[in-house]
Design a protein around this motif. Structure first.
Motif, PDB file in Angstrom:
ATOM      1  N   ALA A 103       8.973  -4.770 -52.186  1.00 58.79           N
ATOM      2  CA  ALA A 103       9.300  -4.047 -53.413  1.00 58.79           C
ATOM      3  C   ALA A 103      10.099  -4.922 -54.373  1.00 58.79           C
ATOM      4  O   ALA A 103       9.900  -4.888 -55.594  1.00 58.79           O
ATOM      5  CB  ALA A 103      10.075  -2.777 -53.079  1.00 58.79           C
ATOM      6  N   GLN A 104      11.002  -5.716 -53.819  1.00 59.44           N
ATOM      7  CA  GLN A 104      11.827  -6.604 -54.641  1.00 59.44           C
ATOM      8  C   GLN A 104      10.963  -7.654 -55.348  1.00 59.44           C
ATOM      9  O   GLN A 104      11.155  -7.927 -56.546  1.00 59.44           O
ATOM     10  CB  GLN A 104      12.861  -7.276 -53.743  1.00 59.44           C
ATOM     11  CG  GLN A 104      14.016  -7.920 -54.473  1.00 59.44           C
ATOM     12  CD  GLN A 104      15.059  -8.437 -53.500  1.00 59.44           C
ATOM     13  OE1 GLN A 104      14.781  -8.690 -52.319  1.00 59.44           O
ATOM     14  NE2 GLN A 104      16.284  -8.592 -53.980  1.00 59.44           N
ATOM     15  N   ILE A 105      10.019  -8.213 -54.620  1.00 57.53           N
ATOM     16  CA  ILE A 105       9.133  -9.237 -55.206  1.00 57.53           C
ATOM     17  C   ILE A 105       8.181  -8.607 -56.208  1.00 57.53           C
ATOM     18  O   ILE A 105       7.944  -9.146 -57.293  1.00 57.53           O
ATOM     19  CB  ILE A 105       8.375  -9.973 -54.089  1.00 57.53           C
ATOM     20  CG1 ILE A 105       9.352 -10.794 -53.246  1.00 57.53           C
ATOM     21  CG2 ILE A 105       7.287 -10.871 -54.669  1.00 57.53           C
ATOM     22  CD1 ILE A 105       8.748 -11.377 -51.986  1.00 57.53           C
ATOM     23  N   ILE A 106       7.632  -7.452 -55.872  1.00 57.83           N
ATOM     24  CA  ILE A 106       6.713  -6.766 -56.783  1.00 57.83           C
ATOM     25  C   ILE A 106       7.411  -6.406 -58.093  1.00 57.83           C
ATOM     26  O   ILE A 106       6.832  -6.530 -59.177  1.00 57.83           O
ATOM     27  CB  ILE A 106       6.129  -5.511 -56.102  1.00 57.83           C
ATOM     28  CG1 ILE A 106       5.156  -5.917 -54.986  1.00 57.83           C
ATOM     29  CG2 ILE A 106       5.429  -4.596 -57.107  1.00 57.83           C
ATOM     30  CD1 ILE A 106       4.745  -4.783 -54.074  1.00 57.83           C
ATOM     31  N   ALA A 107       8.669  -6.004 -58.001  1.00 57.01           N
ATOM     32  CA  ALA A 107       9.416  -5.595 -59.204  1.00 57.01           C
ATOM     33  C   ALA A 107       9.605  -6.740 -60.191  1.00 57.01           C
ATOM     34  O   ALA A 107       9.812  -6.500 -61.388  1.00 57.01           O
ATOM     35  CB  ALA A 107      10.771  -5.019 -58.803  1.00 57.01           C
ATOM     36  N   THR A 108       9.513  -7.984 -59.718  1.00 60.66           N
ATOM     37  CA  THR A 108       9.703  -9.120 -60.633  1.00 60.66           C
ATOM     38  C   THR A 108       8.563  -9.231 -61.642  1.00 60.66           C
ATOM     39  O   THR A 108       8.701  -9.922 -62.655  1.00 60.66           O
ATOM     40  CB  THR A 108       9.803 -10.458 -59.863  1.00 60.66           C
ATOM     41  OG1 THR A 108       8.579 -10.698 -59.152  1.00 60.66           O
ATOM     42  CG2 THR A 108      10.966 -10.431 -58.891  1.00 60.66           C
TER      43      THR A 108
END
Length: 337
Positions: free
Chosen positions: A166-171
């Motif tokens: 989720a953290q990577i996708i949010a970028t």
């Protein structure tokens, strides 16, 4: 669908992080950021691991630039340390996700690729009368984060792994909780995942006999054009729930005997040619390389790698005379100083 758990320790294991580093640095050893990371490798890897374990890891800012390959595309290059994290995550997740993909999904998969996809199309085009070719409008920027995370959660139950995803996708957020940055390893694999349920639906519910996908390029073949139009209508409705659109300008229905543009080639059932724009782009690129080599701004190893890559692509088409002419026209010589 059985969900897979207990993956976090595999992601943060030092041997996995080291493997991720070696994958991330391929072809980038001369870049200052990668060289600095390699110089302090042990400290950098332990530092990354500590951040991941403590939940303090934060992705850095992308370097955004445009490339021009038939049409302009914005590429988002992650900082090197983030690329190491991407590889570490995908070392663990990719085999789990990949084993459920349909056989005829060809992008960014071992043993697949452009040439295998084109081979498959040519086999099918000799067996069927009509082909429906389409692609999705602005695929990567349109991917909804909530839908993608739901698809991941349906396959993965390790909450720490899902949180990192989720953290990577949010970028890649474009302000609407949508979008994956073009250029990330994670984006390539997650783009395959995003339409995986649709792939299975086409094969197992609509029973499309001949269907292949390469990221957002979809090809369906059948003997009945009316059935192909029906499948297109059903597909448009299906992908609309994912925030995707198939505009009329991106749809082509044609007899298989006609020449069709397929993943950089012009194809009939028995022959294959390079696309004209591919040849024009290659000529320009090779001329630029020859000039840079003459000025000493490019080494011979890089020249050979680029030439081998293009020749390998061109050799899959009827292009012997073209390749010979292009190589005869190029002169890779150093200018006297």
């Amino acid at each position: 669908m059985r969900r897979v758990g207990e993956l976090w320790q595999s992601v943060i294991a030092m041997e996995n992080l080291l493997l991720a580093f070696h994958k991330a640095i391929l072809g980038k050893r001369r870049r200052p950021e990668a060289a600095a990371f390699a110089f302090r490798l042990e400290d950098e890897l332990f530092g990354l691991r500590d951040e991941l374990v403590a939940g303090r890891y934060q992705p850095g800012a992308y370097r955004v630039f445009a490339i021009y390959d038939r049409k302009p595309r914005m590429i988002s290059a992650a900082p090197f340390r983030d690329r190491v994290v991407h590889h570490a995550l995908m070392n663990v997740l990719e085999p789990i996700l990949d084993r459920r993909f349909i056989f005829d999904s060809y992008a960014c998969r071992k043993g697949k690729g452009v040439h295998a996809a084109v081979n498959r199309y040519q086999v099918w085009s000799a067996q069927y009368c009509y082909v429906l070719k389409l692609d999705i409008r602005r695929y990567f920027p349109s991917i909804r984060h909530d839908c993608l995370l739901s698809q991941l959660a349906a396959r993965i139950k390790d909450q720490r792994v899902l949180a990192l995803c989720a953290q990577i996708i949010a970028t890649g957020d474009n302000g609407e909780a949508r979008g994956l940055p073009i250029g990330n390893l994670t984006s390539q694999i997650l783009a395959n995942l995003y339409l995986d349920d649709t792939d299975h639906w086409l094969k197992e519910t609509l029973h499309v006999p001949a269907y292949l996908r390469y990221v957002d390029d979809l090809i369906l073949l059948d003997n009945d054009p009316a059935r192909l139009w029906y499948w297109l209508a059903q597909l448009r409705e299906r992908v609309s729930h994912l925030g995707l659109e198939i505009p009329a300008s991106k749809v082509q229905l044609a007899p298989c005997r006609r020449k069709l543009s397929v993943l950089g080639y012009q194809c009939t059932p028995k022959q294959r040619w390079l696309r004209r724009d591919n040849v024009v782009f290659a000529r320009r690129r090779l001329r630029r390389m020859a000039k840079r080599f003459a000025l000493g701004a490019l080494d011979l190893k890089s020249v050979r790698a680029a030439l081998a890559s293009w020749i390998g692509h061109a050799a899959h088409a009827d292009s012997f005379g073209l390749r010979r002419r292009m190589m005869d026209q190029l002169r890779f010589q150093r200018r006297p100083t």
